[in-house]
Design an enzyme around this catalytic site. Structure first.
Site: not given
Ligand SMILES: [Zn+2]
Length: 296
Positions: A34, A36, A86, A130, A142, A160
Protein backbone atom coordinates in the site's frame (compact mmCIF):
# COMPACT_ATOMS: atom_id res chain seq x y z
CA UNK A 1 4.69 -32.80 1.62
CA UNK A 2 7.15 -30.04 2.10
CA UNK A 3 5.22 -29.13 5.26
CA UNK A 4 6.51 -32.22 7.04
CA UNK A 5 10.08 -31.07 7.76
CA UNK A 6 8.79 -27.62 8.72
CA UNK A 7 6.39 -29.13 11.27
CA UNK A 8 9.17 -31.30 12.66
CA UNK A 9 11.45 -28.32 12.82
CA UNK A 10 8.94 -26.47 14.96
CA UNK A 11 9.02 -29.31 17.47
CA UNK A 12 12.65 -30.30 17.83
CA UNK A 13 14.94 -30.26 14.87
CA UNK A 14 15.64 -26.57 14.32
CA UNK A 15 19.10 -26.77 15.79
CA UNK A 16 20.19 -29.48 13.40
CA UNK A 17 18.65 -28.01 10.22
CA UNK A 18 21.33 -25.90 8.60
CA UNK A 19 20.34 -22.61 6.95
CA UNK A 20 21.40 -24.11 3.62
CA UNK A 21 18.90 -26.95 4.08
CA UNK A 22 16.13 -24.55 5.02
CA UNK A 23 16.86 -22.35 2.02
CA UNK A 24 16.76 -25.32 -0.32
CA UNK A 25 13.00 -25.54 0.24
CA UNK A 26 10.73 -23.60 -2.06
CA UNK A 27 9.65 -20.43 -0.35
CA UNK A 28 7.05 -18.47 -2.21
CA UNK A 29 6.46 -15.02 -0.76
CA UNK A 30 3.56 -12.64 -1.40
CA UNK A 31 4.00 -8.91 -0.75
CA UNK A 32 0.98 -6.57 -0.70
CA UNK A 33 2.16 -2.96 -0.99
CA UNK A 34 0.00 0.00 0.00
CA UNK A 35 1.19 3.62 -0.08
CA UNK A 36 -0.01 5.50 3.02
CA UNK A 37 2.40 3.69 5.36
CA UNK A 38 5.47 4.02 3.11
CA UNK A 39 8.65 5.62 4.50
CA UNK A 40 8.65 9.34 3.77
CA UNK A 41 5.00 9.58 2.65
CA UNK A 42 3.26 12.26 4.68
CA UNK A 43 0.67 14.14 2.61
CA UNK A 44 -2.39 13.36 0.53
CA UNK A 45 -1.01 15.21 -2.49
CA UNK A 46 1.41 12.25 -2.62
CA UNK A 47 -1.08 9.38 -2.28
CA UNK A 48 -3.57 10.63 -4.87
CA UNK A 49 -2.64 9.99 -8.51
CA UNK A 50 -3.72 13.55 -9.33
CA UNK A 51 -1.61 14.99 -6.53
CA UNK A 52 1.36 17.26 -7.25
CA UNK A 53 3.79 15.01 -5.37
CA UNK A 54 2.43 11.64 -6.56
CA UNK A 55 5.58 10.91 -8.60
CA UNK A 56 7.73 11.26 -5.49
CA UNK A 57 5.49 8.90 -3.51
CA UNK A 58 5.66 6.29 -6.27
CA UNK A 59 9.44 6.32 -6.02
CA UNK A 60 9.32 6.07 -2.23
CA UNK A 61 6.85 3.17 -2.53
CA UNK A 62 9.10 1.19 -4.84
CA UNK A 63 12.06 1.71 -2.50
CA UNK A 64 10.23 0.16 0.49
CA UNK A 65 8.92 -2.64 -1.74
CA UNK A 66 12.43 -3.36 -3.03
CA UNK A 67 13.80 -3.41 0.53
CA UNK A 68 11.21 -6.06 1.48
CA UNK A 69 11.94 -8.02 -1.72
CA UNK A 70 15.70 -8.02 -1.10
CA UNK A 71 15.08 -9.18 2.46
CA UNK A 72 12.71 -11.92 1.30
CA UNK A 73 15.32 -13.33 -1.10
CA UNK A 74 18.04 -12.96 1.54
CA UNK A 75 15.83 -14.96 3.91
CA UNK A 76 15.45 -17.84 1.48
CA UNK A 77 12.57 -16.89 -0.83
CA UNK A 78 12.76 -18.62 -4.18
CA UNK A 79 9.81 -16.75 -5.69
CA UNK A 80 8.32 -13.36 -4.81
CA UNK A 81 5.08 -11.90 -6.13
CA UNK A 82 4.20 -8.25 -5.44
CA UNK A 83 0.61 -7.01 -5.47
CA UNK A 84 0.21 -3.26 -5.96
CA UNK A 85 -2.50 -2.49 -3.38
CA UNK A 86 -3.04 1.27 -3.41
CA UNK A 87 -5.72 3.29 -5.23
CA UNK A 88 -5.49 2.53 -8.95
CA UNK A 89 -3.13 -0.31 -7.97
CA UNK A 90 -0.95 0.86 -10.85
CA UNK A 91 1.61 2.78 -8.80
CA UNK A 92 4.61 0.46 -8.95
CA UNK A 93 6.50 0.60 -12.24
CA UNK A 94 7.89 -2.80 -13.20
CA UNK A 95 11.06 -1.21 -14.58
CA UNK A 96 11.84 0.19 -11.11
CA UNK A 97 11.09 -3.00 -9.16
CA UNK A 98 13.64 -5.61 -8.25
CA UNK A 99 13.96 -7.59 -11.52
CA UNK A 100 13.40 -10.93 -9.77
CA UNK A 101 9.70 -10.37 -8.96
CA UNK A 102 6.38 -10.64 -10.74
CA UNK A 103 3.95 -7.74 -10.31
CA UNK A 104 0.14 -7.89 -10.01
CA UNK A 105 -1.15 -4.54 -11.22
CA UNK A 106 -4.48 -2.66 -11.74
CA UNK A 107 -7.42 -2.31 -9.34
CA UNK A 108 -9.96 -4.27 -11.38
CA UNK A 109 -9.44 -7.26 -9.10
CA UNK A 110 -11.97 -9.32 -7.19
CA UNK A 111 -9.56 -9.78 -4.28
CA UNK A 112 -7.99 -6.32 -4.30
CA UNK A 113 -5.04 -6.12 -1.92
CA UNK A 114 -4.86 -9.94 -1.72
CA UNK A 115 -5.35 -10.81 -5.39
CA UNK A 116 -3.61 -14.00 -6.37
CA UNK A 117 -2.83 -15.27 -2.86
CA UNK A 118 -3.52 -18.97 -2.41
CA UNK A 119 -2.20 -21.96 -0.46
CA UNK A 120 0.88 -22.31 -2.68
CA UNK A 121 2.50 -19.38 -0.81
CA UNK A 122 4.64 -19.74 2.31
CA UNK A 123 4.52 -16.20 3.71
CA UNK A 124 2.72 -12.86 3.32
CA UNK A 125 4.09 -9.38 3.98
CA UNK A 126 2.18 -6.10 4.24
CA UNK A 127 4.31 -3.11 3.23
CA UNK A 128 3.18 0.52 3.59
CA UNK A 129 0.01 -0.29 5.55
CA UNK A 130 -2.04 2.23 7.56
CA UNK A 131 -4.46 2.34 10.50
CA UNK A 132 -8.15 1.52 10.17
CA UNK A 133 -11.04 3.94 9.71
CA UNK A 134 -11.90 5.76 12.92
CA UNK A 135 -8.41 5.50 14.40
CA UNK A 136 -7.90 8.87 16.10
CA UNK A 137 -4.14 9.11 15.45
CA UNK A 138 -3.07 6.87 12.53
CA UNK A 139 -1.83 8.75 9.47
CA UNK A 140 -4.32 8.50 6.57
CA UNK A 141 -6.46 6.15 8.71
CA UNK A 142 -9.19 4.55 6.58
CA UNK A 143 -10.53 1.14 5.61
CA UNK A 144 -10.91 0.14 1.97
CA UNK A 145 -11.86 3.52 0.67
CA UNK A 146 -13.10 6.75 2.19
CA UNK A 147 -16.71 5.53 2.24
CA UNK A 148 -16.43 3.24 5.28
CA UNK A 149 -16.79 4.38 8.87
CA UNK A 150 -16.20 0.88 10.27
CA UNK A 151 -15.91 -2.71 9.10
CA UNK A 152 -16.66 -5.63 11.39
CA UNK A 153 -16.27 -9.33 10.72
CA UNK A 154 -17.94 -11.64 13.25
CA UNK A 155 -18.30 -8.67 15.59
CA UNK A 156 -14.65 -7.57 15.49
CA UNK A 157 -13.74 -4.17 14.04
CA UNK A 158 -10.95 -4.63 11.48
CA UNK A 159 -8.81 -2.49 9.23
CA UNK A 160 -7.31 -3.55 5.92
CA UNK A 161 -4.47 -5.41 7.64
CA UNK A 162 -6.92 -7.36 9.83
CA UNK A 163 -9.22 -8.22 6.94
CA UNK A 164 -6.29 -9.26 4.75
CA UNK A 165 -4.86 -11.41 7.55
CA UNK A 166 -8.17 -13.31 7.75
CA UNK A 167 -7.92 -13.89 4.00
CA UNK A 168 -4.37 -15.25 4.35
CA UNK A 169 -5.44 -17.51 7.24
CA UNK A 170 -8.09 -19.07 5.06
CA UNK A 171 -5.21 -20.43 2.95
CA UNK A 172 -2.93 -21.22 5.91
CA UNK A 173 -0.32 -18.65 4.85
CA UNK A 174 1.22 -16.73 7.77
CA UNK A 175 1.45 -12.94 7.79
CA UNK A 176 5.07 -12.45 8.83
CA UNK A 177 5.81 -8.73 8.40
CA UNK A 178 3.97 -5.41 8.46
CA UNK A 179 5.48 -1.98 7.81
CA UNK A 180 3.78 1.38 8.35
CA UNK A 181 3.31 4.00 11.04
CA UNK A 182 3.32 3.02 14.71
CA UNK A 183 -0.50 2.87 14.86
CA UNK A 184 -0.76 0.55 11.86
CA UNK A 185 1.90 -1.79 13.26
CA UNK A 186 0.25 -1.94 16.71
CA UNK A 187 -3.12 -2.54 15.10
CA UNK A 188 -1.76 -5.45 13.08
CA UNK A 189 -0.41 -7.04 16.25
CA UNK A 190 -3.94 -7.24 17.64
CA UNK A 191 -4.93 -9.52 14.73
CA UNK A 192 -1.56 -11.27 14.14
CA UNK A 193 0.19 -11.31 17.54
CA UNK A 194 3.52 -12.75 16.29
CA UNK A 195 3.91 -10.52 13.26
CA UNK A 196 7.21 -8.65 12.89
CA UNK A 197 6.65 -4.92 12.57
CA UNK A 198 8.78 -2.13 11.16
CA UNK A 199 7.66 1.33 12.22
CA UNK A 200 8.84 3.69 9.48
CA UNK A 201 7.18 6.80 10.95
CA UNK A 202 5.45 7.91 14.13
CA UNK A 203 1.98 9.37 13.84
CA UNK A 204 1.66 12.63 15.76
CA UNK A 205 -1.98 12.94 14.70
CA UNK A 206 -3.99 11.96 11.60
CA UNK A 207 -1.93 14.34 9.43
CA UNK A 208 1.42 15.08 11.08
CA UNK A 209 4.19 12.51 11.32
CA UNK A 210 7.75 12.13 12.51
CA UNK A 211 9.55 10.43 9.61
CA UNK A 212 12.51 8.15 10.21
CA UNK A 213 15.58 8.58 8.02
CA UNK A 214 14.71 6.84 4.76
CA UNK A 215 17.83 4.71 4.44
CA UNK A 216 17.56 3.56 8.05
CA UNK A 217 13.88 2.58 7.62
CA UNK A 218 14.59 0.68 4.39
CA UNK A 219 17.53 -1.12 5.97
CA UNK A 220 15.30 -2.24 8.83
CA UNK A 221 12.60 -3.40 6.38
CA UNK A 222 15.18 -5.50 4.54
CA UNK A 223 16.54 -7.05 7.73
CA UNK A 224 13.07 -7.74 9.16
CA UNK A 225 11.89 -9.27 5.87
CA UNK A 226 14.94 -11.55 5.81
CA UNK A 227 14.33 -12.74 9.38
CA UNK A 228 10.58 -13.09 8.79
CA UNK A 229 10.93 -15.27 5.69
CA UNK A 230 13.67 -17.40 7.26
CA UNK A 231 11.41 -18.06 10.27
CA UNK A 232 8.08 -18.42 8.39
CA UNK A 233 6.16 -21.60 9.16
CA UNK A 234 2.97 -22.50 7.37
CA UNK A 235 -0.08 -23.15 9.51
CA UNK A 236 -3.17 -25.23 8.82
CA UNK A 237 -5.85 -23.19 7.06
CA UNK A 238 -8.12 -21.40 9.52
CA UNK A 239 -11.65 -21.61 8.18
CA UNK A 240 -14.54 -20.36 10.26
CA UNK A 241 -18.06 -21.71 9.75
CA UNK A 242 -19.28 -18.31 8.68
CA UNK A 243 -18.14 -14.75 8.15
CA UNK A 244 -20.73 -12.18 9.13
CA UNK A 245 -19.73 -8.80 7.75
CA UNK A 246 -21.11 -5.48 8.96
CA UNK A 247 -20.20 -2.37 7.02
CA UNK A 248 -21.03 1.02 8.47
CA UNK A 249 -20.78 3.64 5.76
CA UNK A 250 -20.38 7.41 6.01
CA UNK A 251 -23.77 8.03 4.40
CA UNK A 252 -26.80 6.07 3.17
CA UNK A 253 -26.19 6.10 -0.59
CA UNK A 254 -24.20 2.87 -0.91
CA UNK A 255 -26.41 0.91 1.56
CA UNK A 256 -29.46 1.97 -0.44
CA UNK A 257 -27.98 0.49 -3.64
CA UNK A 258 -26.38 -2.53 -1.91
CA UNK A 259 -29.74 -3.56 -0.45
CA UNK A 260 -30.70 -4.63 -3.99
CA UNK A 261 -28.65 -7.80 -3.36
CA UNK A 262 -31.06 -10.23 -1.68
CA UNK A 263 -28.51 -11.42 0.91
CA UNK A 264 -27.52 -7.93 2.04
CA UNK A 265 -29.50 -6.76 5.06
CA UNK A 266 -30.00 -3.09 5.82
CA UNK A 267 -29.29 -2.77 9.57
CA UNK A 268 -29.98 0.96 9.56
CA UNK A 269 -29.84 3.59 6.80
CA UNK A 270 -26.02 3.68 6.81
CA UNK A 271 -25.16 0.07 7.76
CA UNK A 272 -25.36 -3.19 5.81
CA UNK A 273 -24.72 -6.75 6.93
CA UNK A 274 -24.31 -10.08 5.14
CA UNK A 275 -23.01 -13.58 5.87
CA UNK A 276 -20.83 -15.77 3.68
CA UNK A 277 -19.34 -19.19 4.32
CA UNK A 278 -15.83 -18.48 3.07
CA UNK A 279 -13.48 -15.58 3.68
CA UNK A 280 -12.54 -15.13 0.01
CA UNK A 281 -16.24 -15.02 -0.82
CA UNK A 282 -16.91 -12.46 1.94
CA UNK A 283 -13.89 -10.45 0.78
CA UNK A 284 -15.23 -10.25 -2.78
CA UNK A 285 -18.56 -8.86 -1.63
CA UNK A 286 -16.93 -6.36 0.76
CA UNK A 287 -14.91 -5.10 -2.19
CA UNK A 288 -17.94 -4.87 -4.48
CA UNK A 289 -19.73 -2.76 -1.88
CA UNK A 290 -17.00 -0.27 -1.02
CA UNK A 291 -15.25 -0.09 -4.36
CA UNK A 292 -17.55 -0.98 -7.23
CA UNK A 293 -20.88 0.52 -6.13
CA UNK A 294 -20.45 4.03 -7.43
CA UNK A 295 -23.04 6.50 -6.19
CA UNK A 296 -21.40 9.68 -7.50
ZN1 LIG B 1 -3.71 2.91 0.11
Amino acid sequence: MRNVPIALCAIALCSIVSPATAHAQARKVYISVDMEGISGVNSDNQTSAAGAEYGRARRLMVEDANAAIRGAFDGGATEVVVNDSHGSQRNLLPEDLDPRVRLISHSFKRHGMMEGLDSTYDAVMFVGYHAKAGSPRGVFAHTGSGVLRDLQINGVSLGEGGMNALFARWYGVPVVLVTGDDVAVEEQKTTVPNVRGVIVKRAINSRAVELRPLLEARREIQEAAKAAVAAARKAPPERLARYTVRMEMRDQTIPEVAAAFREIRLVNPTTVEFTRESMPDAYRLIRVIYRFINTD
